[in-house]
Design an enzyme around this catalytic site. Structure first.
Site, PDB file in Angstrom:
ATOM      1  N   TYR A 127      15.117  -3.708   7.773  1.00  0.00           N
ATOM      2  CA  TYR A 127      14.107  -3.659   6.763  1.00  0.00           C
ATOM      3  C   TYR A 127      13.170  -4.790   6.769  1.00  0.00           C
ATOM      4  CZ  TYR A 127      12.338  -5.175   2.095  1.00  0.00           C
ATOM      5  OH  TYR A 127      11.313  -5.739   1.077  1.00  0.00           O
ATOM      6  N   LYS A 131       9.325  -5.194   7.756  1.00  0.00           N
ATOM      7  CA  LYS A 131       8.142  -5.650   6.704  1.00  0.00           C
ATOM      8  C   LYS A 131       7.397  -6.792   7.782  1.00  0.00           C
ATOM      9  CE  LYS A 131       7.670  -5.528   2.929  1.00  0.00           C
ATOM     10  NZ  LYS A 131       6.664  -4.751   2.125  1.00  0.00           N
TER      11      LYS A 131
HETATM   12  N1  LIG Z   1      11.779  -5.174  -5.040  1.00  0.00           N
HETATM   13  C1  LIG Z   1      12.162  -6.305  -4.622  1.00  0.00           C
HETATM   14  O1  LIG Z   1      13.136  -6.729  -4.792  1.00  0.00           O
HETATM   15  C2  LIG Z   1      11.229  -6.766  -3.350  1.00  0.00           C
HETATM   16  C3  LIG Z   1      11.484  -7.988  -2.620  1.00  0.00           C
HETATM   17  C4  LIG Z   1      10.727  -8.561  -1.790  1.00  0.00           C
HETATM   18  C5  LIG Z   1       9.420  -7.925  -1.683  1.00  0.00           C
HETATM   19  N2  LIG Z   1       9.318  -6.844  -2.181  1.00  0.00           N
HETATM   20  C6  LIG Z   1       8.024  -6.241  -1.751  1.00  0.00           C
HETATM   21  O2  LIG Z   1       7.091  -6.226  -2.964  1.00  0.00           O
HETATM   22  C7  LIG Z   1       6.274  -4.822  -2.992  1.00  0.00           C
HETATM   23  C8  LIG Z   1       6.444  -4.464  -4.195  1.00  0.00           C
HETATM   24  O3  LIG Z   1       7.716  -3.711  -4.520  1.00  0.00           O
HETATM   25  P1  LIG Z   1       8.147  -3.082  -5.709  1.00  0.00           P
HETATM   26  O4  LIG Z   1       9.642  -3.732  -6.138  1.00  0.00           O
HETATM   27  O5  LIG Z   1       7.189  -2.710  -6.525  1.00  0.00           O
HETATM   28  O6  LIG Z   1       8.727  -1.635  -5.229  1.00  0.00           O
HETATM   29  P2  LIG Z   1       9.069  -0.344  -5.854  1.00  0.00           P
HETATM   30  O7  LIG Z   1       9.158  -0.584  -7.215  1.00  0.00           O
HETATM   31  O8  LIG Z   1      10.308   0.194  -4.960  1.00  0.00           O
HETATM   32  O9  LIG Z   1       7.931   0.580  -5.494  1.00  0.00           O
HETATM   33  C9  LIG Z   1       7.416   0.986  -4.118  1.00  0.00           C
HETATM   34  C10 LIG Z   1       6.480   2.120  -4.331  1.00  0.00           C
HETATM   35  O10 LIG Z   1       6.098   2.646  -2.957  1.00  0.00           O
HETATM   36  C11 LIG Z   1       6.109   4.128  -2.909  1.00  0.00           C
HETATM   37  N3  LIG Z   1       5.905   4.663  -1.583  1.00  0.00           N
HETATM   38  C12 LIG Z   1       7.112   4.679  -0.949  1.00  0.00           C
HETATM   39  N4  LIG Z   1       6.787   4.990   0.308  1.00  0.00           N
HETATM   40  C13 LIG Z   1       5.330   5.411   0.241  1.00  0.00           C
HETATM   41  C14 LIG Z   1       4.699   6.225   1.049  1.00  0.00           C
HETATM   42  N5  LIG Z   1       4.905   6.783   2.095  1.00  0.00           N
HETATM   43  N6  LIG Z   1       3.448   6.324   0.501  1.00  0.00           N
HETATM   44  C15 LIG Z   1       3.147   6.136  -0.676  1.00  0.00           C
HETATM   45  N7  LIG Z   1       3.789   5.213  -1.649  1.00  0.00           N
HETATM   46  C16 LIG Z   1       5.145   4.998  -1.113  1.00  0.00           C
HETATM   47  C17 LIG Z   1       7.484   4.246  -3.950  1.00  0.00           C
HETATM   48  O11 LIG Z   1       7.293   5.711  -4.169  1.00  0.00           O
HETATM   49  P3  LIG Z   1       8.605   6.710  -4.434  1.00  0.00           P
HETATM   50  O12 LIG Z   1       9.449   6.094  -5.753  1.00  0.00           O
HETATM   51  O13 LIG Z   1       7.979   8.135  -4.298  1.00  0.00           O
HETATM   52  O14 LIG Z   1       9.450   6.356  -3.145  1.00  0.00           O
HETATM   53  C18 LIG Z   1       7.118   3.248  -4.823  1.00  0.00           C
HETATM   54  O15 LIG Z   1       6.419   4.047  -5.885  1.00  0.00           O
HETATM   55  C19 LIG Z   1       6.795  -4.310  -1.675  1.00  0.00           C
HETATM   56  O16 LIG Z   1       5.942  -4.601  -0.738  1.00  0.00           O
HETATM   57  C20 LIG Z   1       8.228  -4.883  -1.447  1.00  0.00           C
HETATM   58  O17 LIG Z   1       8.609  -4.616  -0.044  1.00  0.00           O
HETATM   59  C21 LIG Z   1      10.172  -6.227  -2.995  1.00  0.00           C
END
Ligand SMILES: NC(=O)c1ccc[n+]([C@@H]2O[C@H](COP(=O)([O-])OP(=O)(O)OC[C@H]3O[C@@H](n4cnc5c(N)ncnc54)[C@H](OP(=O)(O)O)[C@@H]3O)[C@@H](O)[C@H]2O)c1
Length: 292
Positions: A127, A131
């Site tokens: 992962y 990223k």
């Molecule tokens: N969550 C954390 O703890 C965390 C920590 C560090 C960094 N980040 C970063 O912060 C950002 C936001 O994270 P978040 O927490 O909002 O994540 P999240 O709630 O998991 O949302 C990610 C979204 O991306 C969508 N997605 C996945 N594959 C896709 C594709 N091929 N095309 C279009 N959409 C797609 C997912 O849809 P589905 O539900 O249909 O899969 C989901 O709606 C991301 O860049 C993540 O890597 C998050």
């Protein structure tokens, strides 16, 4: 005239907040979730942007299953790296700014100070590698991409999204009679999605690009964060501290991944409030979401 923005991955925790905040600030916003535009499809991304004269493109889509990624590294790489290349190339064609989000997991956790943007990266798993590659693709094709690294994102959207978040996980576990064990030897910067969205848009409105950290303030262990959550929720489950030796996961994670917001603050952006206050806001927003 209002500025035109696009949000990909609009149904995730961050995507929901970006759309809300952009609308509040009178941007003209088009939002696409995965069912509308799958960012791993280069033609779909290119067509979507070609048909909408966007100035700013936010990528809130991500593959966030850190442990599952060890079994399917290609799937993580498709979304977190190659799809960012799709977005960067499409942004270059229409001369839009790409705003992309990355993770504290690009670091190995050897530091004992909150990580700054200049610290060397050393991802520990599939992962994290995917990223970091996404960051590189955004920067490779675009001169003024904004890449924001964040940590432990939690927002009211986590109530309904498939992936949820740490707060919702703790609340679910509190509903069972078993003790809850949380690691105390891993420290991060849990970040409230609405604040991540608004601080990022602050940077965009100041026409700032480059690499920035936006993490939730003072470093905190996951065990201490769980404690704060139960205090804020008025719950008293049995919470026990554990450590990475006892609680093994398929993916290696950095033991220390707190992020420094100093660069963001030097750019004139307001600091993030203390986590305790943020959790109060989370529970208010959550209660409103439950009632809807
Ligand atoms: N969550 C954390 O703890 C965390 C920590 C560090 C960094 N980040 C970063 O912060 C950002 C936001 O994270 P978040 O927490 O909002 O994540 P999240 O709630 O998991 O949302 C990610 C979204 O991306 C969508 N997605 C996945 N594959 C896709 C594709 N091929 N095309 C279009 N959409 C797609 C997912 O849809 P589905 O539900 O249909 O899969 C989901 O709606 C991301 O860049 C993540 O890597 C998050």
């Amino acid at each position: 005239m209002s500025r035109r923005a696009v949000v990909f991955g609009a149904a995730g925790q961050l995507g929901i907040e970006l759309v809300r905040e952009l609308q509040q600030r009178r941007f003209t916003v088009v939002s696409w979730d995965r069912s509308k535009v799958d960012i791993t499809d280069p033609a779909a991304v290119e067509n979507a942007l070609a048909n909408y004269d966007a100035e700013i493109v936010f990528n809130a889509a991500a593959y966030n299953q850190v442990d599952v990624a060890e079994k399917e590294p290609q799937a993580a790489f498709q979304v977190n790296a190659l799809a960012v290349r799709n977005l960067a190339l499409a942004c270059r064609q229409v001369d839009a700014q790409l705003v992309h989000f990355s993770t504290d997991y690009v670091f190995d956790g050897a530091a004992r100070h909150p990580y700054v943007e200049e610290d060397p990266t050393h991802p520990l798993g599939a992962y994290a590698v995917s990223k970091l590659a996404g960051e590189l693709y955004a920067q490779a094709y675009l001169d003024r991409a904004l890449v924001v690294r964040t940590s432990g994102v939690f927002g009211p959207g986590g109530l309904t999204t498939a992936r949820g978040n740490f707060v919702e996980l703790m609340l679910r576990l509190a509903g069972s009679p078993n003790p809850i064990r949380v690691v105390e030897d891993h420290v991060a910067s849990p970040t409230f999605a609405p604040l991540l969205a608004s601080r990022t848009i602050d940077l965009v409105e100041r026409d700032i690009s480059g690499l920035f950290h936006i993490g939730g303030g003072a470093p905190i262990s996951w065990f201490q964060f769980a404690r704060l959550i139960f205090e804020a929720a008025g719950l008293k489950p049995t919470l026990l501290a554990t450590n990475e030796r006892e609680y093994r996961t398929p993916a290696r994670r950095p033991k220390y991944s707190a992020l420094s917001n100093a660069k963001m603050e030097r750019s004139g952006i307001a600091p993030l409030p203390p986590l305790r206050d943020v959790l109060t806001t989370y529970f208010e927003a959550r209660a409103a979401a439950v009632q809807r």
